[in-house]
Scaffold this motif. Structure first.
Motif, PDB file in Angstrom:
ATOM      1  N   ARG A  69       2.091 -10.581   2.279  1.00 56.69           N
ATOM      2  CA  ARG A  69       1.386 -11.769   3.561  1.00 56.69           C
ATOM      3  C   ARG A  69       0.397 -11.250   4.305  1.00 56.69           C
ATOM      4  NH1 ARG A  69       5.044 -15.889   3.847  1.00 56.69           N
ATOM      5  NH2 ARG A  69       6.968 -15.828   2.996  1.00 56.69           N
ATOM      6  N   GLU A  70       0.729  -9.970   4.804  1.00 58.19           N
ATOM      7  CA  GLU A  70      -0.572  -9.212   5.590  1.00 58.19           C
ATOM      8  C   GLU A  70      -1.841  -9.127   4.507  1.00 58.19           C
ATOM      9  OE1 GLU A  70      -0.542  -8.788   8.749  1.00 58.19           O
ATOM     10  OE2 GLU A  70       1.653  -9.706   8.976  1.00 58.19           O
ATOM     11  N   LEU A  71      -1.623  -8.466   3.723  1.00 57.24           N
ATOM     12  CA  LEU A  71      -3.028  -8.297   2.949  1.00 57.24           C
ATOM     13  C   LEU A  71      -3.801  -9.744   2.491  1.00 57.24           C
ATOM     14  CD1 LEU A  71      -1.828  -5.494   0.235  1.00 57.24           C
ATOM     15  CD2 LEU A  71      -3.386  -5.313   2.183  1.00 57.24           C
ATOM     16  N   SER A  72      -2.947 -10.707   2.250  1.00 59.78           N
ATOM     17  CA  SER A  72      -3.393 -12.183   1.815  1.00 59.78           C
ATOM     18  C   SER A  72      -4.068 -12.607   3.274  1.00 59.78           C
ATOM     19  CB  SER A  72      -2.311 -13.064   1.304  1.00 59.78           C
ATOM     20  OG  SER A  72      -1.694 -12.384  -0.104  1.00 59.78           O
ATOM     21  N   ASP A  73      -3.519 -12.402   4.097  1.00 54.98           N
ATOM     22  CA  ASP A  73      -3.944 -12.946   5.420  1.00 54.98           C
ATOM     23  C   ASP A  73      -5.379 -12.256   5.881  1.00 54.98           C
ATOM     24  OD1 ASP A  73      -1.666 -14.602   5.644  1.00 54.98           O
ATOM     25  OD2 ASP A  73      -0.722 -13.330   7.438  1.00 54.98           O
ATOM     26  N   GLU A  74      -5.621 -11.135   5.423  1.00 55.43           N
ATOM     27  CA  GLU A  74      -6.819 -10.303   5.555  1.00 55.43           C
ATOM     28  C   GLU A  74      -7.764 -10.803   4.654  1.00 55.43           C
ATOM     29  OE1 GLU A  74      -7.555  -8.302   7.986  1.00 55.43           O
ATOM     30  OE2 GLU A  74      -5.788  -8.560   8.829  1.00 55.43           O
ATOM     31  N   GLY A  75      -7.391 -11.931   3.738  1.00 52.69           N
ATOM     32  CA  GLY A  75      -8.366 -12.327   2.737  1.00 52.69           C
ATOM     33  C   GLY A  75      -8.816 -11.477   1.492  1.00 52.69           C
ATOM     34  N   LEU A  76      -7.560 -10.594   1.060  1.00 49.80           N
ATOM     35  CA  LEU A  76      -7.666  -9.748   0.113  1.00 49.80           C
ATOM     36  C   LEU A  76      -7.321 -10.074  -1.243  1.00 49.80           C
ATOM     37  CD1 LEU A  76      -6.978  -6.332   2.130  1.00 49.80           C
ATOM     38  CD2 LEU A  76      -9.169  -7.030   1.342  1.00 49.80           C
ATOM     39  N   GLU A  77      -7.760  -9.562  -2.313  1.00 52.64           N
ATOM     40  CA  GLU A  77      -6.954 -10.162  -3.471  1.00 52.64           C
ATOM     41  C   GLU A  77      -5.723  -9.332  -3.658  1.00 52.64           C
ATOM     42  OE1 GLU A  77      -8.232 -12.258  -6.086  1.00 52.64           O
ATOM     43  OE2 GLU A  77      -9.592 -12.654  -4.591  1.00 52.64           O
ATOM     44  N   VAL A  78      -4.818 -10.250  -3.809  1.00 54.00           N
ATOM     45  CA  VAL A  78      -3.384  -9.475  -3.958  1.00 54.00           C
ATOM     46  C   VAL A  78      -2.524 -10.145  -5.268  1.00 54.00           C
ATOM     47  CG1 VAL A  78      -1.095  -9.043  -2.853  1.00 54.00           C
ATOM     48  CG2 VAL A  78      -3.110  -9.291  -1.523  1.00 54.00           C
ATOM     49  N   MET A  79      -1.979  -9.424  -5.960  1.00 56.65           N
ATOM     50  CA  MET A  79      -1.058  -9.765  -7.295  1.00 56.65           C
ATOM     51  C   MET A  79       0.147  -9.453  -6.688  1.00 56.65           C
ATOM     52  SD  MET A  79      -0.631  -9.007 -11.325  1.00 56.65           S
ATOM     53  CE  MET A  79      -2.126  -9.994 -11.737  1.00 56.65           C
ATOM     54  N   ALA A  80       1.242 -10.610  -6.763  1.00 57.03           N
ATOM     55  CA  ALA A  80       2.359 -10.496  -6.312  1.00 57.03           C
ATOM     56  C   ALA A  80       3.294 -10.674  -7.503  1.00 57.03           C
ATOM     57  CB  ALA A  80       2.912 -11.572  -5.444  1.00 57.03           C
ATOM     58  N   ILE A  81       4.101  -9.497  -7.741  1.00 56.05           N
ATOM     59  CA  ILE A  81       5.072  -9.420  -8.943  1.00 56.05           C
ATOM     60  C   ILE A  81       6.561  -9.125  -8.534  1.00 56.05           C
ATOM     61  CG2 ILE A  81       5.323  -8.048 -11.168  1.00 56.05           C
ATOM     62  CD1 ILE A  81       2.524  -7.018 -10.487  1.00 56.05           C
TER      63      ILE A  81
END
Length: 220
Positions: free
Chosen positions: A19-31
């Protein structure tokens, strides 16, 4: 180029990082191997995938070696955490951070080459304990087994003294790296900087030295 992250394991810890990385606008793959957890993050992460990361073929199919940083946050199986980390190392992932459940888990992770190992429950417990013990300690961030950064509210005993008066480096082996004063932050404060009431001192040093400083100078 923005860094790309993959978070493996979407429990409380992994989910929070995602959530935090995504909120910072970063590309995140959740697995995660659990489809319900993956569905929960489908609208949060850049990509959300159901997958068994103990299967090398699955990780290869996800292009995991192309990610800048992979966080292994598997919380319900030490074996799955270790095996996933081992495969990530063999595939040449650049940087791997792994959540350890206990000291034994940490030892194994170190041996197989995890770049960073975290103990979120243990570390949070230590931070809370320091906050409970001293009214002056606002936060406590462990850097290693013996060194930390501490945020400490200046007590009445310190008000009016300059940093050169306190001479904490010589007397306690500590460095005051910054002072928070209201909304301002004084980074690398000069030696003649005077301590004000309610200043927050940001210290770095050995835990034993921080404790000595607290006991001798901070008691009101």
């Amino acid at each position: 180029m923005k860094k790309e992250f993959a978070v493996i394991g979407l429990g409380r810890f992994g989910g929070s990082i995602c959530r935090e990385l995504s909120d910072e606008g970063l590309e995140v793959m959740a697995i995660d191997i659990d489809e319900d957890r993956v569905n929960e993050f489908a609208s949060i992460a850049s990509h959300a995938v159901v997958g068994d990361t103990t299967d090398e073929a699955v990780l290869k199919s996800l292009g995991i070696r192309n990610f800048d940083h992979v966080i292994v946050a598997i919380g319900d199986s030490i074996q799955a955490s270790i095996l996933t980390t081992l495969i990530l190392k063999e595939l040449g992932v650049k940087h791997i951070t792994v959540k350890a459940q206990n000291d034994y888990h940490e030892k194994v992770l170190s041996k197989i080459g995890a770049d960073k190992i975290v103990h979120p429950e243990r570390d949070m417990g230590r931070r809370i304990a320091h906050n409970l013990i001293s009214n002056n300690v606002l936060d406590y961030l462990e850097l290693s087994d013996e060194h930390s950064i501490a945020e400490i509210v200046a007590s009445k005993k310190l008000v009016g003294y300059t940093l050169i008066d306190l001479d904490v480096r010589a007397k306690y082996g500590l460095n005051i790296v910054a002072i928070k004063r209201g909304k301002d932050i004084i980074v690398s404060p000069p030696a003649d900087e005077e301590i004000h009431r309610d200043d927050i001192l940001i210290l770095i040093g050995a835990d034993s030295d921080i404790n000595r400083f607290e006991k001798r100078l901070l008691g009101d």
